[in-house]
Design an enzyme around this catalytic site. Structure first.
Site, PDB file in Angstrom:
ATOM      1  NE  ARG A  82      43.657  36.829  15.864  1.00 12.49           N
ATOM      2  CZ  ARG A  82      43.595  36.062  14.779  1.00 12.49           C
ATOM      3  NH1 ARG A  82      44.302  36.351  13.702  1.00 12.49           N
ATOM      4  NH2 ARG A  82      42.836  34.985  14.771  1.00 12.49           N
ATOM      5  CE  LYS A 184      38.803  35.698  14.513  1.00 14.36           C
ATOM      6  NZ  LYS A 184      38.331  35.942  13.154  1.00 14.36           N
ATOM      7  CD  GLU A 220      41.335  41.785   6.981  1.00 18.65           C
ATOM      8  OE1 GLU A 220      41.591  40.585   7.141  1.00 18.65           O
ATOM      9  OE2 GLU A 220      41.226  42.577   7.929  1.00 18.65           O
TER      10      GLU A 220
HETATM   11  N1  PLP Z   1      40.915  38.481   8.397  1.00 16.93           N
HETATM   12  C1  PLP Z   1      39.706  38.418   8.966  1.00 16.93           C
HETATM   13  C2  PLP Z   1      38.826  39.600   8.855  1.00 16.93           C
HETATM   14  C3  PLP Z   1      39.306  37.253   9.651  1.00 16.93           C
HETATM   15  O1  PLP Z   1      38.102  37.173  10.214  1.00 16.93           O
HETATM   16  C4  PLP Z   1      40.193  36.157   9.723  1.00 16.93           C
HETATM   17  C5  PLP Z   1      39.821  34.956  10.442  1.00 16.93           C
HETATM   18  O2  PLP Z   1      40.182  34.708  11.521  1.00 16.93           O
HETATM   19  C6  PLP Z   1      41.445  36.274   9.118  1.00 16.93           C
HETATM   20  C7  PLP Z   1      41.770  37.439   8.460  1.00 16.93           C
HETATM   21  C8  PLP Z   1      42.421  35.153   9.162  1.00 16.93           C
HETATM   22  O3  PLP Z   1      43.050  35.057  10.410  1.00 16.93           O
HETATM   23  P1  PLP Z   1      43.590  33.680  10.956  1.00 16.93           P
HETATM   24  O4  PLP Z   1      44.538  33.154   9.925  1.00 16.93           O
HETATM   25  O5  PLP Z   1      44.275  34.009  12.220  1.00 16.93           O
HETATM   26  O6  PLP Z   1      42.427  32.791  11.124  1.00 16.93           O
HETATM   27  C1  COI Z   2      38.267  32.397  11.075  1.00 15.67           C
HETATM   28  O1  COI Z   2      38.865  32.071  10.053  1.00 15.67           O
HETATM   29  O2  COI Z   2      38.440  31.829  12.156  1.00 15.67           O
HETATM   30  C2  COI Z   2      37.307  33.485  11.041  1.00 15.67           C
HETATM   31  O3  COI Z   2      37.031  34.036  12.063  1.00 15.67           O
HETATM   32  C3  COI Z   2      36.723  33.832   9.759  1.00 15.67           C
HETATM   33  C4  COI Z   2      35.227  33.849   9.724  1.00 15.67           C
HETATM   34  C5  COI Z   2      34.579  32.554  10.046  1.00 15.67           C
HETATM   35  C6  COI Z   2      34.681  34.999  10.472  1.00 15.67           C
END
Ligand code: PLP
Ligand code: COI
Length: 341
Positions: A82, A184, A220
């Site tokens: 990612r 991200k 989301e």
């Molecule tokens: N959506 C957003 C906007 C986020 O910042 C995050 C955090 O990482 C997620 C979803 C969840 O992603 P992950 O499960 O890969 O941490």
């Molecule tokens: C994560 O869950 O790692 C995120 O990036 C969410 C938040 C802390 C920005």
């Protein structure tokens, strides 16, 4: 290894510097070997691309102590992939995915004393990030970059721990308005800062963002994806090309189908149908699975039958199975757990 003297059970989601961080520099078209450093400060030229044009991307992952005392991390290969996708979208060089995983392992190992003990409720949050570091003044990408990894011990993302939260439907957009929501990038989070503070000022924990084209579909929140559970126990999660492809959500879909035998639907979810779900949760690395008790849509309240006191039954099963896999109580699918030591 002696652990640091930290009150693990009472830390929130904040920054506590640890002893080491990783840094690798990109110059003349290549990444250097990289090294661990004890200096938490980054000194850059005033005109660095990251300051002027927000050329920065990041990842979020966690290190856990398992029941039998190992330190592990969860699916780091997916964070590597990612980050590479995020970097490409911002015209940044990719940090090679195998080197990403090696650097994560090395950084966690160096900060072993800060990995919270099993059962403490805390984890070591790992934040890999990359930014354009040399001066640019015309609108163009940098030629030099830094890839870094910082770590910090963290507790629950939402105050109140496992208590359900209240969110509101917002008219703001989460991401920069150019179809970048699936990466991200710092710029997407900068765009969400006003919305999140506005929600907090009005007493809400988070925002539910809708699709910006029609404003009828659930996207989301600022830092997590949604999962819903129907009254007959089907797990439903929004499908959209502009939400972050959450590694937690992808893992939960697998867990729901293969460990719990539940039906799963990844599809467009309309705001209109949210009132019919039995349970709602936010999933992400930081959020783990945080139950949502109530959603307020411009004054209209949607209260989930699961209530404001505890997680709904299906959310709880998902939570326990996922955290069981991460903490080594439940056997993980092949390749999900990377043992640090
Ligand atoms: N959506 C957003 C906007 C986020 O910042 C995050 C955090 O990482 C997620 C979803 C969840 O992603 P992950 O499960 O890969 O941490
Ligand atoms: C994560 O869950 O790692 C995120 O990036 C969410 C938040 C802390 C920005």
């Amino acid at each position: 290894m002696e652990k640091k003297n930290i009150d693990w059970g009472n830390i929130g989601f904040g920054y506590i510097p640890t002893d080491y961080r990783f840094v690798s520099k990109f110059k003349d078209g290549k990444w250097d070997e990289g090294e661990l450093t004890t200096d938490p400060n980054v000194v850059l030229n005033e005109c660095a691309c990251v300051f002027q044009y927000a050329q920065t991307v990041f990842e979020g992952m966690k290190a856990y102590t398992t029941e039998d005392g190992h330190i592990v991390t969860f699916r780091p290969d997916l964070n590597a992939e990612r980050l590479a996708n995020s970097a490409k979208r911002l015209e940044m060089p990719v940090f090679p995915e195998d080197r990403f995983v090696d650097a994560v392992v090395k950084t966690i190992k160096a900060n072993e004393a800060y990995v919270p003990p099993y059962g403490s409720g805390a984890t070591l949050y790992v934040r890999p990030y990359m930014f354009g570091s040399n001066p640019v003044i015309g609108v163009k990408p940098a030629d030099e970059y830094q890839f870094r990894i910082l770590t910090t011990p963290v507790g629950p993302y939402f105050k109140g721990g496992a208590k359900p939260i209240t969110i509101r439907v917002t008219d703001f957009d989460r991401a920069a308005p150019h179809g970048t929501g699936h990466i991200k990038a710092g710029l997407n989070y900068a765009m969400s800062l006003h919305a999140i503070m506005d929600a907090h000022r009005q007493g809400y924990d988070e925002n539910m963002y809708l699709d910006s084209a029609t404003r009828t579909k659930v996207e989301e929140t600022g830092g997590a994806n949604f999962i819903f559970v129907t009254k007959d126990g089907t797990v439903v999660t929004p499908k959209s090309s502009s939400i972050l492809p959450s590694i937690t959500r992808r893992s939960l879909i697998y867990v729901a189908e293969h460990y719990l035998g539940l039906k799963v639907e990844e599809r467009e979810v309309y705001l209109d149908e949210v009132k019919d779900f039995a349970e709602c949760g936010l999933c992400g690395t930081a959020a783990v699975i945080s139950p949502v008790g109530k959603i307020v849509d411009h004054g209209k309240e949607i209260c989930f039958p699961s209530g404001m006191e505890e997680m709904g039954p299906t959310t709880k099963k998902l939570y326990e199975t996922l955290t069981g896999i991460q903490m080594g109580r439940i056997e993980a699918p092949e390749g999900w757990i990377k043992v640090i030591e």
